[in-house]
Design an enzyme around this catalytic site. Structure first.
Site, mmCIF file in Angstrom:
data_model
loop_
_atom_site.group_PDB
_atom_site.id
_atom_site.type_symbol
_atom_site.label_atom_id
_atom_site.label_comp_id
_atom_site.label_asym_id
_atom_site.label_seq_id
_atom_site.Cartn_x
_atom_site.Cartn_y
_atom_site.Cartn_z
ATOM 1 N N LYS A 27 0.842 -1.196 0.000
ATOM 2 C CA LYS A 27 0.000 0.000 0.000
ATOM 3 C C LYS A 27 0.879 1.249 0.000
ATOM 4 O O LYS A 27 2.091 1.171 0.228
ATOM 5 C CB LYS A 27 -0.918 0.002 1.218
ATOM 6 N N TYR A 51 19.224 29.176 6.758
ATOM 7 C CA TYR A 51 18.045 29.868 7.263
ATOM 8 C C TYR A 51 18.036 29.886 8.786
ATOM 9 O O TYR A 51 18.302 28.874 9.441
ATOM 10 C CB TYR A 51 16.775 29.171 6.781
#
Length: 353
Positions: free
Chosen positions: A33, A250
């Site tokens: 899945k 950042y």
């Protein structure tokens, strides 16, 4: 061509499937899945087609993708059907279905399938997510038998804490399941990956190996011989000298403790590498360990090359794989390997084996 890629080792996938089936002792549905936990459902199913007793997916559309890819083994829909019209597709494509709530019983009651349905009847043995409670199970089983529309019925449940060998929850669920199903005939399926590896009492007729197929061991501190199937890697695309005390990236989350040789790597959170990992998270450069420095950005991340004088432009950088277990990165990101693997995207997938 951008160097970011996911290398998928299909020999490792087959090794892990055989290990699961050997440890369990019964038949095994390979759970593919969610695009085989991010690895490519069609490719993984084809690789296992000669060996697997069957496959399990989430829902109808995932099963139809496998049928279109030429997979003809049994395929189980773990979520069952959502609407009456889906039963026609189930019959047409020879699929098996889980029945886990009353509405699905009603759908079968009103259906006119051309062939008997193969049903896996799910009990809620304590996870409290899906399935019939103990006092509801026998009436549900009887209703399916009396409908005249069902062939075989496999009895199943799902464990909430099989990856925690020190807690009693799995034993309690086993007891609840065995008590509720004692007088009901038919095959049983209990063992997920954790139970295959850690709970022999849960080994019955069918296993459902999922995460272990892909080499991420669900059991803590127990080497089980699994091989990683995915290697997430990229390369150094630039090198910069960072003075001692200077910030990087950042938010200036990293400040160089010393003069630092920083390597810029073409991979970021848009590719599936978690933004939440801290400074110091391990990576491997040409097979040698070093660390992540600075914040992971959308397309790029930065690593410390100071102690790797031979590394530079073009050096191979493994984010997880044989040298860096995906579970280690999941731990650093405060998540689970399932999420990391399922989130890999935008990189080039290359299959071998």
């Amino acid at each position: 061509m951008r160097p970011a890629r996911a290398l998928i080792d299909l020999d490792a996938l087959r090794h892990n499937y055989h290990l699961a089936r050997s440890r369990h002792g019964g038949r095994a549905l390979a759970v593919v899945k969610a695009n085989a936990y991010g690895h490519g459902a069609a490719q993984c199913a084809r690789a296992l087609a000669a060996d697997a007793d069957g496959f399990a997916v989430g829902f109808l559309e995932e099963a139809l993708e496998l049928r279109a890819a030429g997979i003809d083994q049994p395929i189980l829909l773990l979520e069952g059907v959502f609407a009456p019209a889906e039963l026609d597709e189930v019959v047409r494509h020879d699929l098996w279905i889980v029945v886990h709530h009353a509405e699905q019983l009603r759908i079968i009651d009103h259906a006119r399938p051309a062939l008997p349905l193969e049903v896996w009847l799910k009990m809620n043995s304590g996870m409290n997510r899906a399935g019939f409670l103990s006092h509801e199970l026998r009436p549900a089983w009887q209703r399916l038998k009396d409908s005249g529309k069902v062939g075989g019925i496999t009895l199943m449940t799902h464990f909430a804490r099989a990856d925690e060998p020190q807690v009693l929850a799995t034993t309690e669920q086993l007891t609840a399941f065995d008590t509720a199903t004692r007088e009901l005939p038919g095959p049983r399926s209990l063992a997920n990956s954790g139970a295959i590896l850690g709970w022999p009492a849960a080994h019955r007729d069918w296993a459902r190996p999922g995460i272990l197929l892909y080499g991420a061991d669900p059991m803590p501190d127990e080497p089980n011989g699994l091989r990683p199937v995915m290697t997430l890697e990229s390369a150094v695309i630039a090198v910069r000298e960072i003075p001692a005390g200077a910030p990087l990236g950042y938010g200036a989350r990293f400040h160089a403790e010393r003069a630092t040789r920083a390597g810029l790597v073409a991979l970021g959170y848009a590719d599936g590498y978690p933004r939440s990992v801290p400074n110091g998270t391990p990576v491997a450069v040409d097979g040698l360990r070093t660390r992540l420095i600075g914040r992971v950005s959308m397309d790029l991340l930065t690593i410390d090359l100071t102690d790797l004088p031979d590394a530079g432009l073009g050096s191979r950088v493994e984010l997880w794989g044989a040298n860096i277990p995906v579970n280690r990165i999941a731990q650093a990101a405060k998540t689970i390997s399932y999420e990391l693997l399922c989130n890999v995207k935008r990189v080039r997938f290359e299959y071998s084996g």
